[in-house]
Design a protein around this motif. Structure first.
Motif, PDB file in Angstrom:
ATOM      1  N   HIS A 127       0.845  -1.202   0.000  1.00 27.68           N
ATOM      2  CA  HIS A 127       0.000   0.000   0.000  1.00 27.68           C
ATOM      3  C   HIS A 127       0.874   1.244   0.000  1.00 27.68           C
ATOM      4  O   HIS A 127       0.597   2.219   0.683  1.00 27.68           O
TER       5      HIS A 127
ATOM      6  N   HIS B 186       1.457   2.230  -5.236  1.00 21.71           N
ATOM      7  CA  HIS B 186       0.121   1.608  -5.325  1.00 21.71           C
ATOM      8  C   HIS B 186      -0.909   2.722  -5.533  1.00 21.71           C
ATOM      9  O   HIS B 186      -1.753   2.643  -6.437  1.00 21.71           O
TER      10      HIS B 186
ATOM     11  N   ASP C  60      -6.195   5.286   0.893  1.00 21.35           N
ATOM     12  CA  ASP C  60      -5.575   4.371   1.862  1.00 21.35           C
ATOM     13  C   ASP C  60      -5.003   5.101   3.080  1.00 21.35           C
ATOM     14  O   ASP C  60      -4.355   4.470   3.927  1.00 21.35           O
TER      15      ASP C  60
ATOM     16  N   ASP D 111      -6.562   3.746   6.438  1.00 14.90           N
ATOM     17  CA  ASP D 111      -6.791   2.297   6.540  1.00 14.90           C
ATOM     18  C   ASP D 111      -5.981   1.719   7.700  1.00 14.90           C
ATOM     19  O   ASP D 111      -4.757   1.839   7.733  1.00 14.90           O
TER      20      ASP D 111
ATOM     21  N   LYS E 166      -5.266  -1.342   8.556  1.00 14.55           N
ATOM     22  CA  LYS E 166      -4.389  -2.512   8.400  1.00 14.55           C
ATOM     23  C   LYS E 166      -3.002  -2.129   7.860  1.00 14.55           C
ATOM     24  O   LYS E 166      -2.085  -2.934   7.842  1.00 14.55           O
TER      25      LYS E 166
ATOM     26  N   SER F 253     -13.609  -0.178   0.266  1.00 15.26           N
ATOM     27  CA  SER F 253     -12.850  -1.407   0.529  1.00 15.26           C
ATOM     28  C   SER F 253     -13.708  -2.664   0.379  1.00 15.26           C
ATOM     29  O   SER F 253     -14.940  -2.623   0.425  1.00 15.26           O
ATOM     30  N   TYR F 254     -13.006  -3.780   0.246  1.00 17.88           N
ATOM     31  CA  TYR F 254     -13.671  -5.086   0.141  1.00 17.88           C
ATOM     32  C   TYR F 254     -14.460  -5.364   1.415  1.00 17.88           C
ATOM     33  O   TYR F 254     -15.591  -5.858   1.358  1.00 17.88           O
TER      34      TYR F 254
ATOM     35  N   ASP G  55      -8.922   0.560  -7.540  1.00 18.92           N
ATOM     36  CA  ASP G  55      -8.230  -0.068  -6.401  1.00 18.92           C
ATOM     37  C   ASP G  55      -8.264  -1.594  -6.530  1.00 18.92           C
ATOM     38  O   ASP G  55      -7.282  -2.274  -6.249  1.00 18.92           O
TER      39      ASP G  55
ATOM     40  N   ALA H  69      -5.202  -4.962  -7.217  1.00 17.39           N
ATOM     41  CA  ALA H  69      -5.067  -6.180  -6.413  1.00 17.39           C
ATOM     42  C   ALA H  69      -5.039  -7.407  -7.322  1.00 17.39           C
ATOM     43  O   ALA H  69      -4.967  -8.543  -6.847  1.00 17.39           O
TER      44      ALA H  69
ATOM     45  N   GLY I  39      -0.984  -7.703  -8.624  1.00 12.89           N
ATOM     46  CA  GLY I  39      -1.801  -8.245  -7.534  1.00 12.89           C
ATOM     47  C   GLY I  39      -1.106  -9.420  -6.840  1.00 12.89           C
ATOM     48  O   GLY I  39      -1.141  -9.534  -5.610  1.00 12.89           O
TER      49      GLY I  39
ATOM     50  N   ALA J 283       0.082  -9.380  -2.963  1.00  9.54           N
ATOM     51  CA  ALA J 283      -0.428 -10.363  -2.000  1.00  9.54           C
ATOM     52  C   ALA J 283       0.728 -10.994  -1.214  1.00  9.54           C
ATOM     53  O   ALA J 283       0.662 -11.114   0.015  1.00  9.54           O
TER      54      ALA J 283
ATOM     55  N   ARG K 104       3.119 -14.404   7.311  1.00 15.72           N
ATOM     56  CA  ARG K 104       2.428 -15.612   6.842  1.00 15.72           C
ATOM     57  C   ARG K 104       3.334 -16.448   5.942  1.00 15.72           C
ATOM     58  O   ARG K 104       4.223 -15.915   5.285  1.00 15.72           O
TER      59      ARG K 104
ATOM     60  N   THR L 243      -0.587 -17.099   2.396  1.00 17.34           N
ATOM     61  CA  THR L 243      -0.933 -16.107   1.370  1.00 17.34           C
ATOM     62  C   THR L 243      -1.641 -16.727   0.172  1.00 17.34           C
ATOM     63  O   THR L 243      -2.568 -16.136  -0.373  1.00 17.34           O
TER      64      THR L 243
ATOM     65  N   LYS M  75     -10.473 -14.078  -1.580  1.00 19.16           N
ATOM     66  CA  LYS M  75     -10.875 -12.732  -1.969  1.00 19.16           C
ATOM     67  C   LYS M  75     -10.559 -12.368  -3.426  1.00 19.16           C
ATOM     68  O   LYS M  75     -11.441 -11.947  -4.164  1.00 19.16           O
ATOM     69  N   LEU M  76      -9.309 -12.555  -3.834  1.00 16.85           N
ATOM     70  CA  LEU M  76      -8.880 -11.946  -5.103  1.00 16.85           C
ATOM     71  C   LEU M  76      -9.674 -12.456  -6.310  1.00 16.85           C
ATOM     72  O   LEU M  76     -10.014 -11.671  -7.198  1.00 16.85           O
TER      73      LEU M  76
HETATM   74  P1  ADP Z   1      -9.048  -3.373   0.341  1.00 24.04           P
HETATM   75  O1  ADP Z   1      -9.064  -2.333   1.424  1.00 24.04           O
HETATM   76  O2  ADP Z   1     -10.282  -3.405  -0.506  1.00 24.04           O
HETATM   77  O3  ADP Z   1      -8.690  -4.734   0.885  1.00 24.04           O
HETATM   78  P2  ADP Z   1      -6.462  -2.405  -0.459  1.00 24.04           P
HETATM   79  O4  ADP Z   1      -5.955  -1.766  -1.699  1.00 24.04           O
HETATM   80  O5  ADP Z   1      -6.390  -1.605   0.781  1.00 24.04           O
HETATM   81  O6  ADP Z   1      -7.948  -2.921  -0.708  1.00 24.04           O
HETATM   82  O7  ADP Z   1      -5.649  -3.730  -0.148  1.00 24.04           O
HETATM   83  C1  ADP Z   1      -5.795  -4.877  -0.854  1.00 24.04           C
HETATM   84  C2  ADP Z   1      -4.423  -5.505  -1.004  1.00 24.04           C
HETATM   85  O8  ADP Z   1      -3.998  -6.056   0.237  1.00 24.04           O
HETATM   86  C3  ADP Z   1      -4.496  -6.601  -2.016  1.00 24.04           C
HETATM   87  O9  ADP Z   1      -3.538  -6.412  -3.025  1.00 24.04           O
HETATM   88  C4  ADP Z   1      -4.213  -7.864  -1.242  1.00 24.04           C
HETATM   89  O10 ADP Z   1      -3.342  -8.689  -1.949  1.00 24.04           O
HETATM   90  C5  ADP Z   1      -3.598  -7.399   0.051  1.00 24.04           C
HETATM   91  N1  ADP Z   1      -4.111  -8.226   1.138  1.00 24.04           N
HETATM   92  C6  ADP Z   1      -5.072  -7.946   2.033  1.00 24.04           C
HETATM   93  N2  ADP Z   1      -5.280  -8.999   2.872  1.00 24.04           N
HETATM   94  C7  ADP Z   1      -4.408  -9.954   2.475  1.00 24.04           C
HETATM   95  C8  ADP Z   1      -4.103 -11.291   2.936  1.00 24.04           C
HETATM   96  N3  ADP Z   1      -4.752 -11.858   3.947  1.00 24.04           N
HETATM   97  N4  ADP Z   1      -3.154 -11.968   2.262  1.00 24.04           N
HETATM   98  C9  ADP Z   1      -2.490 -11.433   1.222  1.00 24.04           C
HETATM   99  N5  ADP Z   1      -2.731 -10.195   0.760  1.00 24.04           N
HETATM  100  C10 ADP Z   1      -3.665  -9.465   1.366  1.00 24.04           C
END
Ligand code: ADP
Ligand code: NI
Length: 210
Positions: free
Chosen positions: A27, A31, A62, A65, A67, A102-103, A124, A128, A133, A137, A146, A158, A165-166
């Motif tokens: 992020h 990105h 972002d 965010d 996380k 976001s997702y 966005d 991913a 992407g 990840a 992980r 991963t 999700k992806l």
């Molecule tokens: P969102 O907020 O919709 O999740 P973001 O752009 O903030 O979108 O982040 C998504 C990115 O974070 C993706 O590219 C994804 O690969 C990564 N990501 C989120 N959770 C994981 C996970 N558990 N494992 C691997 N990658 C993750």
């Protein structure tokens, strides 16, 4: 775009550079820059949309965010809007887009109700997917400690994130061009995962004895 709007976009860009410059989970500044660029591509068929709102939302999407691993003094979206005297209606529209982007928001049933929001969300999501992407990840997973893959499924790895999700993102795309691009990027990722799984299987076979 007016000169004032242009100045605010540059300030948002500076904020992203400061807060997310070296962000290690995918992020980072680039990105966000890719999301801005993808949004411009996706917006081409819609010349009537508000390009200022769209671009500002993409730059700031972002920033708040939780996380994400921030560095530097953290200025949030609200503070940014105040510091830069962003018009209140614009600030509210941008914040609504970010809230629904976001997702995890989409899992809560939140939806982007404006074309600007739908384009920002598609942009966005596209970042991913595909080769980028895949890279993001594994960067994210590595940063969270992980494993790449856990054949026993004892820990979240991963490689599991693709099915979790992806691969679901393609069906959620809002714009026709976004859908086409998501389809192409997902196909590449599916090929990658199929090869990944084949290699994991091959490594389970005992080596032939000499
Ligand atoms: P969102 O907020 O919709 O999740 P973001 O752009 O903030 O979108 O982040 C998504 C990115 O974070 C993706 O590219 C994804 O690969 C990564 N990501 C989120 N959770 C994981 C996970 N558990 N494992 C691997 N990658 C993750
Ligand atoms: Ni993002």
């Amino acid at each position: 775009m007016t000169q004032e709007q242009h100045k605010i976009i540059l300030a948002a860009q500076d904020l992203v550079r400061l807060n997310l410059g070296g962000e290690p989970t995918g992020h980072d500044f680039y990105h966000v820059q890719r999301v801005v660029g993808l949004a411009q591509t996706l917006a081409k068929p819609y010349p009537h949309i508000d390009g200022y709102i769209l671009t500002l939302a993409c730059w700031l999407h972002d920033i708040d965010d939780r996380k994400i691993v921030y560095h530097g003094a953290h200025v949030g979206v609200d503070e940014f809007m105040l510091l830069n005297r962003v018009d209140q209606t614009v600030a509210q529209r941008v914040k609504d887009i970010i809230d629904n982007l976001s997702y995890s928001s989409s899992l809560l049933g939140k939806k982007e109700t404006t074309l600007e929001g739908q384009i920002a969300q598609d942009a966005d999501r596209l970042d991913a997917l595909g080769a980028i992407g895949i890279a993001r990840a594994f960067a994210y997973g590595g940063n969270k400690g992980r494993l790449l893959v856990d054949p026993t499924h004892a820990t979240p790895a991963t490689v599991d994130h693709f099915a979790e999700k992806l691969f679901k993102l393609e069906a959620l795309m809002n714009t026709p061009l976004g859908k086409t691009m998501a389809h192409e990027r997902s196909a590449f990722m599916k090929h990658f995962i199929a090869t990944f799984e084949k290699e994991v299987d091959q490594s389970k076979t005992p080596l032939p004895s000499e």
